[in-house]
Design an enzyme around this catalytic site. Structure first.
Site: not given
Ligand code: CP3
Length: 378
Positions: A52, A56, A65, A101, A176
């Site tokens: 990550r 954000r 974004r 994602d 999920y």
């Molecule tokens: O690591 C990186 O920088 C690459 C991008 C990446 C994202 N999601 C972008 C994202 C990666 C590798 C993921 C994987 C992901 N997504 C996982 C496995 C990694 C982990 O954290 O264990 C999981 C469980 C998800 C599912 C998911 N998607 C979650 C739990 C969330 C967060 C929701 C929130 O808003 O708090 C997302 C959304 C997400 N994926 C965001 C990002 C940057 C935030 C959303 C946004 O910008 O609106």
């Protein structure tokens, strides 16, 4: 003991690596330290990237974004490429990770999954019965996720460091789809697994296929290596992991072994599962922050390279604590010959980018010094 296992030797073969049709020609990379460490080699500086690292915590991410779902942003090729590059430019990390994602393949085949900001993936009609398998047809990456492959192609032109592709592991994606959203207890997932194991295994097989075709397409489009995120698998006992999950995770790594790229397994709370994860066929294990790297090395016996495991909370606490704890991580990494510095889980949105930059610089400057010092005292 510092030994390079057989898997490393296999991956070192220059003849195999030069096969262009398998993916990217690595000779284009100016900095391939992550790849070398992933193959179990010692490196002149300790390579670092952060889960990550895009997202954000970065003001430049928040500035560009798009409103609405992250899934809309992921489908915008130029924007996704730019977001992927932001942490590379700001921090000087040794690898980029594709901005996408883990739910993208399920979304792309029309399962009916969204991402809600501040919450995570949400499913309108969660997976319950045999009927729901119909919503998980095979992925055709070239059409279903053309935008992902386009983004990779744009990035490969820009990058002289490895690009990491990724997918969600069958268990974590299943959690999920079955729960309908994030969960603390995994009641529905465990209920399906324990009351209808036949259907559970069918679902896991489908999700393994999705992960395989997505990862294969990412590597063929130019990603240099991949990470399989089984983020939530640590909620299972070793016995249940063995029976319900490991065969499907193994299927993913073994099917993709022919691509001859480094492959990382990551999960949270996996300390008691590491002895099994090491046999799934991955070449690197991402370790979370609840177990020390030297203990992880002891369990995995030097058969894989290690990646990890600074507690991401340190990046919120502040500069001094973050550097002090990074030093402890480096000291504990000494017995693992192939080593990539990372966090124990993803960067928290409230992290201070200046602290992150200080940690990256610190690892590059002093990483090997601490590792050598600790190794000498072993
Ligand atoms: O690591 C990186 O920088 C690459 C991008 C990446 C994202 N999601 C972008 C994202 C990666 C590798 C993921 C994987 C992901 N997504 C996982 C496995 C990694 C982990 O954290 O264990 C999981 C469980 C998800 C599912 C998911 N998607 C979650 C739990 C969330 C967060 C929701 C929130 O808003 O708090 C997302 C959304 C997400 N994926 C965001 C990002 C940057 C935030 C959303 C946004 O910008 O609106």
């Amino acid at each position: 003991m510092r030994t390079a296992g057989l898997r490393y030797l296999f991956h070192e073969s220059p003849k195999l690596l030069s096969k262009r049709e398998k993916g990217r020609d690595l000779s284009q990379l100016k900095n391939d330290l992550v790849i070398r460490a992933a193959r179990g080699e010692a490196t002149p500086t300790v390579p670092v990237w952060l889960m990550r690292q895009a997202g954000r915590s970065l003001p430049e991410y928040r500035a560009i974004r798009k409103r609405g779902s992250i899934l809309d942003t992921i489908q915008d090729v130029q924007l996704s490429a730019e977001i992927t590059l932001q942490p590379v430019k700001r921090y000087g990390v040794d690898a980029a990770i594709l901005y996408s994602d883990i739910i993208v393949p399920a979304f792309a085949v029309g399962f009916g999954i969204e991402v809600v900001a501040g919450k995570g993936p949400v499913v309108a009609e969660p997976f319950k019965s045999e009927e729901d398998l119909k919503r998980l047809r095979d992925l055709e990456p070239e059409t279903d996720t053309a935008y992902v492959l386009e983004t990779i192609k744009v990035l490969v032109e820009e990058l002289d460091i490895p690009l990491i592709g990724f997918a969600g592991a069958p268990f974590t994606v299943a959690s999920y789809l079955v729960e309908g959203g994030p969960s603390k207890t995994y009641v529905k997932t465990k209920a399906l697994m324990r009351s209808n194991p036949k259907l559970w295994h069918k679902l896991m097989k489908r999700l393994a296929r999705l992960a395989i075709s997505s990862l294969e397409s990412q590597i063929k489009a130019g990603a240099t290596m991949f990470q399989l995120f089984d983020s939530w698998v640590g909620v299972l006992s070793p016995a249940e992991y063995r029976e319900m999950v490991a065969p499907h995770t193994r299927e993913v790594f073994q099917t993709l072994a022919g691509l001859e790229v480094p492959t990382v397994h990551f999960g949270v709370g996996t300390g008691l599962l590491l002895d099994q994860i090491v046999d799934t066929g991955c070449t690197v294990i991402g370790i979370d922050d609840r177990i020390s790297l030297d203990e992880a090395h002891r369990i995995t016996g030097g058969k894989v390279a290690l990646q990890g495991n600074l507690d991401p909370v340190n990046l919120v606490i502040g500069h001094d604590v973050a550097l002090r704890e990074s030093k402890k991580v480096l000291l504990a990494s000494a017995s693992s010959l192939g080593y990539i510095f990372n966090l124990g889980h993803g960067v928290l949105p409230e992290s201070d980018p200046q602290v992150i930059k200080a940690v990256v610089d610190f690892v590059h400057e002093y990483g090997n010094e601490f590792r050598r010092g600790a190794a000498a005292q072993e």
